[in-house]
Design a protein around this motif. Structure first.
Motif, PDB file in Angstrom:
ATOM      1  N   LEU A   1     -10.517  -0.910   0.188  1.00  0.00           N
ATOM      2  CA  LEU A   1      -9.708  -2.659   0.500  1.00  0.00           C
ATOM      3  C   LEU A   1     -11.275  -3.843   0.794  1.00  0.00           C
ATOM      4  O   LEU A   1     -12.002  -3.298   1.383  1.00  0.00           O
TER       5      LEU A   1
ATOM      6  N   THR B   1     -19.101   1.630   0.122  1.00  0.00           N
ATOM      7  CA  THR B   1     -18.652   2.692  -0.191  1.00  0.00           C
ATOM      8  C   THR B   1     -17.695   2.915  -0.945  1.00  0.00           C
ATOM      9  O   THR B   1     -17.513   4.218  -0.663  1.00  0.00           O
TER      10      THR B   1
ATOM     11  N   ALA C   1      -6.154  -0.444   6.248  1.00  0.00           N
ATOM     12  CA  ALA C   1      -6.979   0.590   5.491  1.00  0.00           C
ATOM     13  C   ALA C   1      -7.231   1.426   6.426  1.00  0.00           C
ATOM     14  O   ALA C   1      -7.191   2.772   5.759  1.00  0.00           O
ATOM     15  N   LYS C   2      -7.074   1.446   7.598  1.00  0.00           N
ATOM     16  CA  LYS C   2      -6.506   2.772   8.573  1.00  0.00           C
ATOM     17  C   LYS C   2      -5.453   3.225   8.308  1.00  0.00           C
ATOM     18  O   LYS C   2      -6.015   4.566   8.797  1.00  0.00           O
TER      19      LYS C   2
ATOM     20  N   MET D   1       1.153  -1.097  -0.113  1.00  0.00           N
ATOM     21  CA  MET D   1      -0.967   0.149   0.717  1.00  0.00           C
ATOM     22  C   MET D   1       0.499   1.413   0.437  1.00  0.00           C
ATOM     23  O   MET D   1       0.644   2.088  -0.607  1.00  0.00           O
TER      24      MET D   1
ATOM     25  N   ILE E   1      -6.160  -6.497   7.284  1.00  0.00           N
ATOM     26  CA  ILE E   1      -6.933  -5.969   6.187  1.00  0.00           C
ATOM     27  C   ILE E   1      -7.543  -4.572   6.929  1.00  0.00           C
ATOM     28  O   ILE E   1      -7.124  -3.050   6.175  1.00  0.00           O
ATOM     29  N   LYS E   2      -8.517  -4.537   8.095  1.00  0.00           N
ATOM     30  CA  LYS E   2      -8.688  -3.723   7.986  1.00  0.00           C
ATOM     31  C   LYS E   2      -7.755  -2.267   8.703  1.00  0.00           C
ATOM     32  O   LYS E   2      -8.066  -1.408   9.055  1.00  0.00           O
TER      33      LYS E   2
ATOM     34  N   CYS F   1      -7.387   4.090   3.223  1.00  0.00           N
ATOM     35  CA  CYS F   1      -7.825   3.230   2.853  1.00  0.00           C
ATOM     36  C   CYS F   1      -8.976   3.166   3.096  1.00  0.00           C
ATOM     37  O   CYS F   1      -9.594   3.193   4.114  1.00  0.00           O
ATOM     38  N   LYS F   2     -10.346   3.183   1.952  1.00  0.00           N
ATOM     39  CA  LYS F   2     -11.614   2.768   2.116  1.00  0.00           C
ATOM     40  C   LYS F   2     -11.657   0.889   2.639  1.00  0.00           C
ATOM     41  O   LYS F   2     -10.502   0.551   2.063  1.00  0.00           O
ATOM     42  N   ILE F   3     -13.045   1.052   2.979  1.00  0.00           N
ATOM     43  CA  ILE F   3     -13.129  -0.905   3.677  1.00  0.00           C
ATOM     44  C   ILE F   3     -13.910  -1.152   3.092  1.00  0.00           C
ATOM     45  O   ILE F   3     -15.144  -0.461   3.833  1.00  0.00           O
TER      46      ILE F   3
END
Length: 243
Positions: A125, A235, A154-155, A112, A150-151, A159-161
């Motif tokens: 993601l 999202t 993303a944070k 990323m 992944i969460k 990134c959006k989740i």
């Protein structure tokens, strides 16, 4: 000129076996150009490297990034029969190399970081759906580890989740699914891709195997595809400047 949404991922995104969730999103947002770069059997490393190559030559407004299923499935194949072991070896040789779940977060972070340096696209993601519809299995426990990673990534990288994983889990906790998982080589590679081309055929396969969101424990049927699409659609709508 139409804004572009790029979808990168594995067979779930490619949609050749099972139902293609991207088609639902295309219907919802016909004014966007939808580019599907899913590749069956691909892993976090393979998908990330393909994305980097794509970004060298083209700009996108939104990137939907789906990866991680095969980082669990390829090592699983390597413990199965000869044909699945050969399939795993072939996937590795083309660059679909699995990342150990304990290193998944670090590798995803690194990728990323690299991707963010070369694109201004909004990155979404997705968490992983399921690997078998029995949620307390060893493979789904590994999936839970990847989904947490992944969460967290993303944070950290803004990134959006699209939280597909939790949506699948919520549904599967309310039903009594069978334990069918991928079947043998011929069903997985030859039969299922042909007989799941239409939604109604995919639903028949699912019912026969006592599955609810997938045709084989992994590849999604119409209901599973709607979950993917709905999570990604919501999202996308939450992204700045998305109309």
């Amino acid at each position: 000129m139409k804004k572009k949404i790029l979808y990168v991922g594995d067979s779930i995104t490619e949609g050749i076996s099972g139902v293609n969730y991207v088609k639902y999103i295309e219907k919802e947002f016909p004014n966007y150009l939808h580019i599907n770069q899913g590749l069956g059997g691909d892993t976090l490393l393979g998908i990330s490297n393909r994305l980097m190559s794509l970004l060298e030559n083209e700009e996108f407004n939104y990137i939907v990034f789906e990866a991680g299923h095969n980082d669990i499935i390829i090592p699983y194949f390597e413990k199965q029969g000869l044909l699945l072991k050969m399939t795993a070896k072939k996937l590795r040789s083309r660059g679909s190399i699995p990342t150990d779940i304990n290193n998944f977060k670090e590798v995803l972070e690194n990728k990323m970081r690299e991707i963010k340096k070369i694109t201004n696209a909004e990155i979404i993601l997705t968490t992983l759906s399921c690997i078998g519809e029995v949620l307390n299995s060893d493979l789904n426990n590994k999936r839970a580890v990847i989904n947490r990673s992944i969460k967290e990534v993303a944070k950290k990288y803004k990134c959006k989740i699209a939280n597909v994983g939790d949506a699948f889990d919520e549904k599967l906790r309310r039903v009594d699914s069978g334990n069918y998982l991928l079947g043998g080589f011929y069903k997985l590679m030859l039969i299922d891709p042909i007989f799941s081309k239409k939604n109604k055929w995919a639903e028949k396969i699912s019912r026969h195997r006592k599955l609810y969101l997938t045709i084989d424990g992994v590849h999604i049927n119409g209901e599973g595809a709607k979950i993917y699409a709905n999570e990604i659609i919501e999202t996308l709508r939450g992204c700045p400047d998305f109309v």
